[in-house]
Design an enzyme around this catalytic site. Structure first.
Site, short mmCIF file in Angstrom:
data_model
loop_
_atom_site.label_atom_id
_atom_site.label_comp_id
_atom_site.label_asym_id
_atom_site.label_seq_id
_atom_site.Cartn_x
_atom_site.Cartn_y
_atom_site.Cartn_z
N ARG A 123 -15.42 21.29 0.91
CA ARG A 123 -14.02 21.34 1.35
C ARG A 123 -13.76 22.56 2.22
O ARG A 123 -13.01 22.50 3.20
CB ARG A 123 -13.10 21.32 0.13
CG ARG A 123 -11.61 21.33 0.47
CD ARG A 123 -10.75 21.11 -0.76
NE ARG A 123 -9.37 21.46 -0.49
CZ ARG A 123 -8.66 22.38 -1.15
NH1 ARG A 123 -9.23 23.04 -2.15
NH2 ARG A 123 -7.42 22.65 -0.82
N HIS A 127 -12.32 22.17 5.97
CA HIS A 127 -11.03 22.74 6.39
C HIS A 127 -11.20 23.84 7.42
O HIS A 127 -10.30 24.06 8.25
CB HIS A 127 -10.27 23.25 5.17
CG HIS A 127 -9.66 22.16 4.35
ND1 HIS A 127 -8.46 22.30 3.68
CD2 HIS A 127 -10.07 20.88 4.11
CE1 HIS A 127 -8.16 21.17 3.06
NE2 HIS A 127 -9.14 20.30 3.29
N TRP A 266 -11.69 10.73 -7.50
CA TRP A 266 -11.64 9.42 -6.83
C TRP A 266 -12.66 8.44 -7.43
O TRP A 266 -12.44 7.25 -7.39
CB TRP A 266 -11.94 9.57 -5.35
CG TRP A 266 -10.87 10.23 -4.53
CD1 TRP A 266 -9.87 9.61 -3.84
CD2 TRP A 266 -10.72 11.62 -4.27
NE1 TRP A 266 -9.10 10.53 -3.17
CE2 TRP A 266 -9.60 11.78 -3.42
CE3 TRP A 266 -11.42 12.77 -4.67
CZ2 TRP A 266 -9.16 13.03 -2.97
CZ3 TRP A 266 -10.98 14.01 -4.24
CH2 TRP A 266 -9.86 14.13 -3.40
#
Length: 389
Positions: A123, A127, A266
């Protein structure tokens, strides 16, 4: 505080490092011409790093820093420049060593989340790269500007201080590597060590300063729909197929209420990259029958349902109530164009891996001038298991 107090120590760090380092033989640099580079390219990246170091080490250079982070950046750049001055030019083998250290760090998570730092390291790389604007040529992975406020405090970056602090441990061991290279290499290691595809990667990013930081709002807002996704990813230069492929990263990790406000993983295997994310979207497809005649039959024909809670709008699986999907996930099975790619990936893991590897490699290079890269062709770095074989 007088800026002169900052100027002298920084110059001394750089100059002292240069004088104190013994001379050594040049290593092979792996720098070749890239497609956008002049025909007569330099044989190594020594000049590149010396040029960076000159910005901070030379008299009259960058010594008017707006905060202590910039002063630290300049000092570290001086250290990098001094190593280059001493003929230290990192090779592919040097970057493999950094990869190995990151890969080992991923499994030191203990009780953190699902027992791996892999998802949050990925991540961070995502980002740091996803702020690119193709029109203004700003943002992207080149300057690693999430080190500075206010970008570090943007809502989309909540919780990434964990990943930045972890990467700082690696940086202290390999001072010569830039933060942009370190963070994106971390993303490569995270994907590959979590059973994902090989991600082509090459070095060449440089450390920037606070004035290179990007404004808030350049990263996806998970509460939005198809138009938002196309606007955000289109600004980076991605099309519908690439948007869907990049969304597959949601197979990894989980959301946290104290960061994004959303909650849950998820998939059932949040530390292993597969196409399960897409499979679940279709096997658990949400159908709203609240205003449908079928509702009269009192038959539940859907498996995803809106979570009943005080948090932001998200879906949960009806069977276990342990999985979640975001509005931006659900749109992949609502939008006709997105859906055809998501369906293809749900049916073919190899196709997903092929497209995912390509688009992630592109993502990690956003904002980096082609001539900065140390090699024309990206490298494929080996996993820890491959090196043991």
């Amino acid at each position: 505080m007088s800026f002169a107090l900052l100027r002298v120590p920084i110059r001394r760090v750089a100059v002292a490092g240069i004088r104190a380092t013994p001379r050594a033989n040049f290593r092979a640099s792996f720098r070749h011409n890239s497609t956008a580079a002049p025909k007569q390219a330099p044989k190594s990246n020594t000049g590149l790093f010396l040029g960076i170091g000159a910005l901070v080490a030379a008299a009259g250079g960058f010594y008017l820093y707006s905060n202590s982070d910039e002063a630290a950046t300049a000092a570290k750049s001086g250290v990098q420049a001094s190593k280059v001055k001493a003929n230290f030019v990192p090779t592919k083998e040097d970057y493999q060593k950094v990869y190995n250290r990151i890969a080992a760090l991923l499994d030191e998570a203990d009780e953190y989340d699902d027992g791996s730092y892999g998802p949050i390291i990925l991540r961070l790389a995502w980002h740091a790269s996803g702020t690119y604007d193709k029109e203004t040529k700003t943002g992207g992975s080149n300057y690693a500007t999430m080190r500075f406020e206010p970008e570090a405090l943007h809502g989309a970056n909540n919780g990434l201080n964990v990943a930045r602090n972890l990467m700082e441990k690696i940086k202290s061991e390999f001072e010569w590597i830039s933060y942009g290279d370190l963070w994106t290499l971390g993303g490569v290691a995270a994907v590959q060590e979590m059973a994902g595809p090989k991600i082509p990667w090459r070095a060449g990013r440089i450390d920037g300063f606070v004035h290179h930081a990007t404004p808030d709002g350049r990263l996806p807002d998970a509460s939005q729909g198809a138009n938002h996704l196309r606007a955000i990813f289109g600004r980076m230069g991605f099309n519908d197929q690439e948007i869907v492929a990049l969304s597959g990263a949601h197979a990894l990790g989980r959301c946290h209420t104290d960061r994004s406000g959303f909650s849950g993983p998820w998939t059932f295997s949040p530390t292993t990259l597969t196409n399960d994310y897409y499979k679940l979207l279709f096997s658990e497809t949400y159908v709203d029958i609240s205003n449908c005649a079928l509702a009269l039959l009192k038959v539940q024909i859907y498996s995803w349902t809106w979570k009943k809670w005080a948090g932001p709008k998200q879906l949960e699986d009806k069977a276990t109530k342990s999985l979640m999907m975001l509005p931006t996930d659900y749109v992949l099975v609502q939008d006709k164009s997105f859906k055809k790619y998501a369906k293809a990936y749900a049916q073919d893991n190899d196709l997903f891996f092929k497209d995912f590897a390509k688009v992630v490699s592109t993502l990690f290079e956003l904002g980096v001038p082609t001539e900065q890269f140390v090699t024309a062709e990206p490298w494929i770095l080996k996993t820890l298991d491959e090196q043991k074989a």
